[in-house]
Scaffold this active site. Structure first.
Site, PDB file in Angstrom:
ATOM      1  CG  ASN A   1       0.347   1.113   4.834  1.00  0.00           C
ATOM      2  OD1 ASN A   1      -0.050   1.806   5.773  1.00  0.00           O
ATOM      3  ND2 ASN A   1       0.034   1.377   3.555  1.00  0.00           N
TER       4      ASN A   1
ATOM      5  CB  THR B   1      -9.536  -6.998   9.788  1.00  0.00           C
ATOM      6  OG1 THR B   1      -9.779  -5.592   9.699  1.00  0.00           O
ATOM      7  CG2 THR B   1     -10.613  -7.756   9.037  1.00  0.00           C
ATOM      8  CE  LYS B   2      -6.372  -1.897   9.721  1.00  0.00           C
ATOM      9  NZ  LYS B   2      -5.099  -1.983   8.998  1.00  0.00           N
TER      10      LYS B   2
ATOM     11  CE1 TYR C   1      -9.579  -0.483   8.624  1.00  0.00           C
ATOM     12  CE2 TYR C   1     -10.128   0.565  10.711  1.00  0.00           C
ATOM     13  CZ  TYR C   1      -9.272   0.420   9.635  1.00  0.00           C
ATOM     14  OH  TYR C   1      -8.127   1.166   9.566  1.00  0.00           O
TER      15      TYR C   1
ATOM     16  N   GLY D   1       0.829  -1.206   0.000  1.00  0.00           N
ATOM     17  CA  GLY D   1       0.000   0.000   0.000  1.00  0.00           C
ATOM     18  C   GLY D   1       0.862   1.253   0.000  1.00  0.00           C
TER      19      GLY D   1
HETATM   20  N1  LIG Z   1      -5.333   7.261   7.371  1.00  0.00           N
HETATM   21  C1  LIG Z   1      -5.730   7.011   8.618  1.00  0.00           C
HETATM   22  O1  LIG Z   1      -6.237   7.921   9.319  1.00  0.00           O
HETATM   23  C2  LIG Z   1      -5.561   5.624   9.215  1.00  0.00           C
HETATM   24  C3  LIG Z   1      -5.893   5.460  10.556  1.00  0.00           C
HETATM   25  C4  LIG Z   1      -5.722   4.212  11.145  1.00  0.00           C
HETATM   26  C5  LIG Z   1      -5.208   3.154  10.401  1.00  0.00           C
HETATM   27  N2  LIG Z   1      -4.917   3.340   9.085  1.00  0.00           N
HETATM   28  C6  LIG Z   1      -4.375   2.193   8.368  1.00  0.00           C
HETATM   29  O2  LIG Z   1      -3.259   2.633   7.616  1.00  0.00           O
HETATM   30  C7  LIG Z   1      -3.154   1.860   6.431  1.00  0.00           C
HETATM   31  C8  LIG Z   1      -3.106   2.800   5.223  1.00  0.00           C
HETATM   32  O3  LIG Z   1      -4.312   3.544   5.218  1.00  0.00           O
HETATM   33  P1  LIG Z   1      -4.520   4.870   4.352  1.00  0.00           P
HETATM   34  O4  LIG Z   1      -5.431   5.720   5.116  1.00  0.00           O
HETATM   35  O5  LIG Z   1      -3.213   5.375   3.895  1.00  0.00           O
HETATM   36  O6  LIG Z   1      -5.359   4.218   3.148  1.00  0.00           O
HETATM   37  P2  LIG Z   1      -5.421   4.531   1.587  1.00  0.00           P
HETATM   38  O7  LIG Z   1      -5.001   5.932   1.304  1.00  0.00           O
HETATM   39  O8  LIG Z   1      -6.755   4.063   1.177  1.00  0.00           O
HETATM   40  O9  LIG Z   1      -4.291   3.553   0.987  1.00  0.00           O
HETATM   41  C9  LIG Z   1      -4.431   2.168   1.041  1.00  0.00           C
HETATM   42  C10 LIG Z   1      -3.330   1.529   0.231  1.00  0.00           C
HETATM   43  O10 LIG Z   1      -3.463   0.100   0.326  1.00  0.00           O
HETATM   44  C11 LIG Z   1      -3.458  -0.425  -1.002  1.00  0.00           C
HETATM   45  N3  LIG Z   1      -4.234  -1.667  -1.036  1.00  0.00           N
HETATM   46  C12 LIG Z   1      -5.541  -1.856  -0.733  1.00  0.00           C
HETATM   47  N4  LIG Z   1      -5.894  -3.133  -0.962  1.00  0.00           N
HETATM   48  C13 LIG Z   1      -4.776  -3.764  -1.404  1.00  0.00           C
HETATM   49  C14 LIG Z   1      -4.491  -5.081  -1.820  1.00  0.00           C
HETATM   50  N5  LIG Z   1      -5.421  -6.064  -1.820  1.00  0.00           N
HETATM   51  N6  LIG Z   1      -3.230  -5.382  -2.231  1.00  0.00           N
HETATM   52  C15 LIG Z   1      -2.274  -4.435  -2.237  1.00  0.00           C
HETATM   53  N7  LIG Z   1      -2.480  -3.172  -1.860  1.00  0.00           N
HETATM   54  C16 LIG Z   1      -3.718  -2.840  -1.452  1.00  0.00           C
HETATM   55  C17 LIG Z   1      -4.065   0.667  -1.861  1.00  0.00           C
HETATM   56  O11 LIG Z   1      -3.756   0.518  -3.240  1.00  0.00           O
HETATM   57  P3  LIG Z   1      -4.675  -0.365  -4.262  1.00  0.00           P
HETATM   58  O12 LIG Z   1      -6.095  -0.157  -3.871  1.00  0.00           O
HETATM   59  O13 LIG Z   1      -4.321   0.192  -5.611  1.00  0.00           O
HETATM   60  O14 LIG Z   1      -4.218  -1.781  -4.137  1.00  0.00           O
HETATM   61  C18 LIG Z   1      -3.371   1.873  -1.269  1.00  0.00           C
HETATM   62  O15 LIG Z   1      -2.061   1.976  -1.768  1.00  0.00           O
HETATM   63  C19 LIG Z   1      -4.353   0.911   6.407  1.00  0.00           C
HETATM   64  O16 LIG Z   1      -3.962  -0.350   6.907  1.00  0.00           O
HETATM   65  C20 LIG Z   1      -5.334   1.578   7.368  1.00  0.00           C
HETATM   66  O17 LIG Z   1      -6.209   0.643   7.945  1.00  0.00           O
HETATM   67  C21 LIG Z   1      -5.096   4.554   8.474  1.00  0.00           C
END
Ligand SMILES: NC(=O)c1ccc[n+]([C@@H]2O[C@H](COP(=O)([O-])OP(=O)(O)OC[C@H]3O[C@@H](n4cnc5c(N)ncnc54)[C@H](OP(=O)(O)O)[C@@H]3O)[C@@H](O)[C@H]2O)c1
Length: 253
Positions: free
Chosen positions: A93, A161-162, A158, A19
């Site tokens: 990630n 899973t987390k 969600y 990701g």
């Molecule tokens: N942003 C926040 O506030 C926040 C808070 C708590 C936790 N998180 C965690 O941080 C991580 C990143 O979140 P984010 O907010 O940055 O999300 P995001 O902007 O939606 O990015 C998610 C990334 O994961 C990739 N991804 C999704 N499904 C995938 C798959 N099957 N295989 C490979 N890559 C995959 C996406 O690319 P593709 O769809 O092109 O594959 C993208 O690069 C996640 O685990 C999320 O649960 C985020």
């Protein structure tokens, strides 16, 4: 005031960030590149990865991968090793969220979250192991969420899973620690990128969550990527099996 401490160096290491093409993953990849690492960013689509490929043409790579697919993750780790000659740090990630109350949560959405958020982390860990063992200084960083230990209506899948990611992290840490690989998780709160940014855009929802955050604001991406850099760097060599919350201090009932 400067502490005089040396910067956290990742010079000479190779990292895979799943990701790593947008949001937090892209930020982590950029932070690792700034610290001297060679980084392979992986996801199903390229998103914003071009920005780092252009800035670090020698050390930044993209490889298409689906973390829920065994063969795809195997191919990703092989690519990273073949292209750079080593693999030292893996950041699991990639994650998705499909919010719905349980009565309306479809099996397809449930399976997508389990496949990406939990099976994806398992496969990322397992398929990287041969290379991390060879490295002799392997680091695995998983990405959980504040929802890994707190509940929210409409986020049962969600949250489940987390929570699984956090326990997988702790179990992997005691199994892999004796082999010289440390495993830790970061558990971000609401961050100003990716999923967190979407929450902020929903005014009513954000108001409800903001009132629970002691610091009263979203976290900055750099406040998460700095923690990931610490967990990847030599300075954290005795940290293992830890879930590091980065959420501004939460009051949650
Ligand atoms: N942003 C926040 O506030 C926040 C808070 C708590 C936790 N998180 C965690 O941080 C991580 C990143 O979140 P984010 O907010 O940055 O999300 P995001 O902007 O939606 O990015 C998610 C990334 O994961 C990739 N991804 C999704 N499904 C995938 C798959 N099957 N295989 C490979 N890559 C995959 C996406 O690319 P593709 O769809 O092109 O594959 C993208 O690069 C996640 O685990 C999320 O649960 C985020």
């Amino acid at each position: 005031m400067s502490t005089g401490a040396p910067p956290r160096s990742l010079q000479g290491t190779t990292a895979v960030v799943t990701g790593g093409t947008t949001g937090l993953g892209l930020g982590i990849a950029e932070r690792f590149l700034a610290a001297g690492a060679t980084v392979v960013c992986a996801s199903r689509d390229t998103h914003d990865v071009r920005t780092v490929l252009d800035r670090f043409p020698e050390r930044a790579h993209y490889h298409r991968a689906d973390v829920s697919d065994e063969a795809s993750v195997r191919d990703l780790m092989r690519f990273a090793h073949e292209r750079t000659g080593r693999l030292d740090v893996v950041v699991a990630n990639a994650g998705i969220s499909r919010d719905a109350k349980l009565a309306r949560l479809s099996l397809a959405d449930w399976n997508a979250m389990v496949g990406t958020n939990l099976t994806g982390v398992f496969l990322t860990i397992r398929e990287s192991l041969p290379y991390l063992l060879e490295s002799g200084r392997g680091r695995i960083i998983t990405v959980s969420s504040l929802m890994g230990s707190r509940t929210a209506v409409g986020a049962a899948g969600y949250c489940a899973t987390k929570a699984g990611v956090e326990m997988l992290t702790r179990a992997a840490a005691i199994e892999l620690g004796p082999k010289g690989i440390s495993v830790n998780a970061i558990a971000p709160g609401f961050i100003n990128t990716g999923m967190g940014k979407k929450v902020e855009a929903d005014e009513r929802l954000w108001q409800r969550y903001r009132d629970r955050i002691a610091l009263g604001r979203l976290g900055d991406t750099a406040e998460v990527t700095e923690a990931a850099a610490f967990l990847a760097a030599p300075e954290s060599s005795y940290v293992n099996g830890h879930v590091l919350e980065i959420n501004g201090g939460l009051r949650w009932s």
